[in-house]
Design a protein around this motif. Structure first.
Motif, PDB file in Angstrom:
ATOM      1  N   PRO A 107      -7.135  17.338  33.935  1.00 15.70           N
ATOM      2  CA  PRO A 107      -6.636  16.262  35.059  1.00 15.70           C
ATOM      3  C   PRO A 107      -5.277  16.824  35.523  1.00 15.70           C
ATOM      4  O   PRO A 107      -4.518  17.367  34.755  1.00 15.70           O
ATOM      5  CB  PRO A 107      -6.385  15.131  34.213  1.00 15.70           C
ATOM      6  CG  PRO A 107      -6.586  15.463  32.837  1.00 15.70           C
ATOM      7  CD  PRO A 107      -7.169  16.851  32.682  1.00 15.70           C
ATOM      8  N   ASN A 108      -4.918  16.311  36.646  1.00 12.00           N
ATOM      9  CA  ASN A 108      -3.518  16.843  37.483  1.00 12.00           C
ATOM     10  C   ASN A 108      -2.956  15.714  38.234  1.00 12.00           C
ATOM     11  O   ASN A 108      -3.399  15.522  39.265  1.00 12.00           O
ATOM     12  CB  ASN A 108      -3.757  18.311  38.308  1.00 12.00           C
ATOM     13  CG  ASN A 108      -2.362  18.615  38.667  1.00 12.00           C
ATOM     14  OD1 ASN A 108      -1.691  18.053  39.192  1.00 12.00           O
ATOM     15  ND2 ASN A 108      -2.297  19.967  38.632  1.00 12.00           N
ATOM     16  N   ALA A 109      -1.956  14.954  37.659  1.00  8.06           N
ATOM     17  CA  ALA A 109      -1.683  13.937  38.286  1.00  8.06           C
ATOM     18  C   ALA A 109      -0.889  14.210  39.638  1.00  8.06           C
ATOM     19  O   ALA A 109      -0.798  13.334  40.640  1.00  8.06           O
ATOM     20  CB  ALA A 109      -0.769  12.998  37.319  1.00  8.06           C
ATOM     21  N   GLU A 113      -3.411  14.735  42.269  1.00 12.38           N
ATOM     22  CA  GLU A 113      -4.184  13.452  42.243  1.00 12.38           C
ATOM     23  C   GLU A 113      -3.319  12.397  43.372  1.00 12.38           C
ATOM     24  O   GLU A 113      -3.898  11.666  44.339  1.00 12.38           O
ATOM     25  CB  GLU A 113      -4.384  12.643  41.237  1.00 12.38           C
ATOM     26  CG  GLU A 113      -5.567  13.227  40.337  1.00 12.38           C
ATOM     27  CD  GLU A 113      -5.739  12.582  38.710  1.00 12.38           C
ATOM     28  OE1 GLU A 113      -5.004  11.617  38.551  1.00 12.38           O
ATOM     29  OE2 GLU A 113      -6.650  13.026  38.002  1.00 12.38           O
ATOM     30  N   ARG A 114      -2.040  12.360  43.030  1.00  7.76           N
ATOM     31  CA  ARG A 114      -1.146  11.453  43.948  1.00  7.76           C
ATOM     32  C   ARG A 114      -1.068  11.994  45.371  1.00  7.76           C
ATOM     33  O   ARG A 114      -0.961  11.198  46.354  1.00  7.76           O
ATOM     34  CB  ARG A 114       0.200  11.616  43.276  1.00  7.76           C
ATOM     35  CG  ARG A 114       0.675  10.918  42.230  1.00  7.76           C
ATOM     36  CD  ARG A 114       2.120  10.586  41.978  1.00  7.76           C
ATOM     37  NE  ARG A 114       2.840  11.956  41.778  1.00  7.76           N
ATOM     38  CZ  ARG A 114       2.847  12.532  40.450  1.00  7.76           C
ATOM     39  NH1 ARG A 114       2.536  12.070  39.501  1.00  7.76           N
ATOM     40  NH2 ARG A 114       3.718  13.806  40.493  1.00  7.76           N
ATOM     41  N   GLY A 148      -3.819  13.272  46.738  1.00  8.83           N
ATOM     42  CA  GLY A 148      -5.440  12.772  47.258  1.00  8.83           C
ATOM     43  C   GLY A 148      -5.835  14.328  47.170  1.00  8.83           C
ATOM     44  O   GLY A 148      -6.976  14.216  48.235  1.00  8.83           O
ATOM     45  N   ARG A 149      -5.534  15.155  46.467  1.00 10.85           N
ATOM     46  CA  ARG A 149      -6.263  16.382  46.678  1.00 10.85           C
ATOM     47  C   ARG A 149      -7.643  16.425  45.727  1.00 10.85           C
ATOM     48  O   ARG A 149      -7.497  16.177  44.676  1.00 10.85           O
ATOM     49  CB  ARG A 149      -5.419  17.726  46.178  1.00 10.85           C
ATOM     50  CG  ARG A 149      -4.033  17.822  47.056  1.00 10.85           C
ATOM     51  CD  ARG A 149      -4.543  18.018  48.509  1.00 10.85           C
ATOM     52  NE  ARG A 149      -5.125  19.345  48.980  1.00 10.85           N
ATOM     53  CZ  ARG A 149      -4.608  20.092  49.349  1.00 10.85           C
ATOM     54  NH1 ARG A 149      -3.472  20.379  49.941  1.00 10.85           N
ATOM     55  NH2 ARG A 149      -5.733  21.563  49.565  1.00 10.85           N
ATOM     56  N   GLY A 150      -8.495  16.658  46.438  1.00  9.12           N
ATOM     57  CA  GLY A 150      -9.903  16.928  45.606  1.00  9.12           C
ATOM     58  C   GLY A 150     -10.526  18.287  45.835  1.00  9.12           C
ATOM     59  O   GLY A 150      -9.884  19.130  46.211  1.00  9.12           O
ATOM     60  N   TRP A 205     -12.967  23.165  43.718  1.00  3.71           N
ATOM     61  CA  TRP A 205     -11.863  23.448  42.637  1.00  3.71           C
ATOM     62  C   TRP A 205     -11.877  25.085  42.499  1.00  3.71           C
ATOM     63  O   TRP A 205     -13.019  25.650  42.040  1.00  3.71           O
ATOM     64  CB  TRP A 205     -12.255  22.931  41.236  1.00  3.71           C
ATOM     65  CG  TRP A 205     -11.954  21.316  41.541  1.00  3.71           C
ATOM     66  CD1 TRP A 205     -13.119  20.628  41.524  1.00  3.71           C
ATOM     67  CD2 TRP A 205     -11.082  20.507  41.542  1.00  3.71           C
ATOM     68  NE1 TRP A 205     -12.748  19.162  41.615  1.00  3.71           N
ATOM     69  CE2 TRP A 205     -11.544  19.326  41.739  1.00  3.71           C
ATOM     70  CE3 TRP A 205      -9.641  20.748  41.757  1.00  3.71           C
ATOM     71  CZ2 TRP A 205     -10.766  18.095  41.971  1.00  3.71           C
ATOM     72  CZ3 TRP A 205      -8.757  19.591  41.906  1.00  3.71           C
ATOM     73  CH2 TRP A 205      -9.449  18.287  42.020  1.00  3.71           C
ATOM     74  N   THR A 231      -5.229  23.271  38.249  1.00  3.43           N
ATOM     75  CA  THR A 231      -6.057  22.456  37.121  1.00  3.43           C
ATOM     76  C   THR A 231      -6.419  23.204  36.107  1.00  3.43           C
ATOM     77  O   THR A 231      -7.084  22.778  35.056  1.00  3.43           O
ATOM     78  CB  THR A 231      -7.182  21.679  37.832  1.00  3.43           C
ATOM     79  OG1 THR A 231      -8.040  22.723  38.473  1.00  3.43           O
ATOM     80  CG2 THR A 231      -6.635  20.684  38.953  1.00  3.43           C
TER      81      THR A 231
END
Length: 226
Positions: free
Chosen positions: A69-71, A74-75, A77-79, A82, A118
């Motif tokens: 996981p990578n906060a 995530e903040r 909005g990167r999806g 991978w 990630t």
């Protein structure tokens, strides 16, 4: 692959939703003369001399989910996807000198905290011969160890002091005497036992070597200790 005489090369496996080439440049800057932004004093001349460079990028099949996981991502909005890539960086050895902790911090260190990835793993490290030659070599080596222990052929048998820590200098010496009597060729302290308060080196070394020398006087057998 030939490593330049004045540079070392490190190969990484990375995973990121960003462009791997962009991430590789971040890695190179972060672990040499750069940071997240160009700062005053980071001149072109300094970068030419001290910056790590990206030597090669091999993109690999993407992953359907991030390995970790990578906060930070995530903040934003990167999806996925991978993207995974094998990246080779080159570092000037002049940045590091003959210093193993600095070498470890350079090729790993802050890289494992990068928000852009990630997943990141150091896979390989190539050191030029001229750089390796700057470090002290083993005092004895294989031939010297065999000569000192009197074991010319076959297996050398060694053991490690256990408990790892907690023994006094005298207790350590008593265990060493038992191990010598058991017939081992060499004995080493556990890596976490350096200079503890309960058994400082100034007391431990003479106590242990007294036991080793007493065994040698009785049997003629020299046991090496590290």
């Amino acid at each position: 692959m030939t490593t330049p005489a004045n540079r070392l090369q490190a190969t990484y496996l990375i995973e990121t939703p960003l462009d791997p080439a962009q991430v590789a440049e971040v890695m190179a800057g972060e672990q040499s003369c750069g940071t997240f932004t160009r700062v005053q004093g980071e001149t072109d001349e300094l970068r030419e001399r001290a910056r790590a460079t990206v030597e090669h990028i091999e993109e690999l099949p993407a992953a359907s989910a991030p390995s970790l996981p990578n906060a930070w991502l995530e903040r934003q909005g990167r999806g996925g996807p991978w993207r995974r890539a094998r990246v080779r960086l080159s570092f000037p050895t002049a940045n590091i000198g003959a210093n193993l902790p600095t070498l470890a911090a350079t090729v790993s260190g802050n890289l494992y905290d990068l928000g852009e990835v990630t997943g990141l793993r150091l896979e390989a490290l190539q050191l030029p011969a001229r750089y390796r030659a700057r470090f002290e070599r083993p005092a004895q080596g294989i031939a010297g160890t065999r000569a000192r222990t009197g074991v010319a052929h076959g297996a050398l048998v060694g053991t490690i002091i256990k408990p790892n820590v907690g023994f006094s200098a005298q207790q350590t010496a008593e265990l060493v005497a038992q191990l010598c009597a058991a017939g081992v060729d060499f004995i080493k302290d556990d890596e976490v036992c350096a200079d503890p308060e309960h058994a400082p080196l100034a007391l431990r070394v003479p106590a242990v070597m007294a036991a080793v020398h007493a065994h040698q006087e009785r049997t003629g057998k020299h046991v090496m200790v590290a």
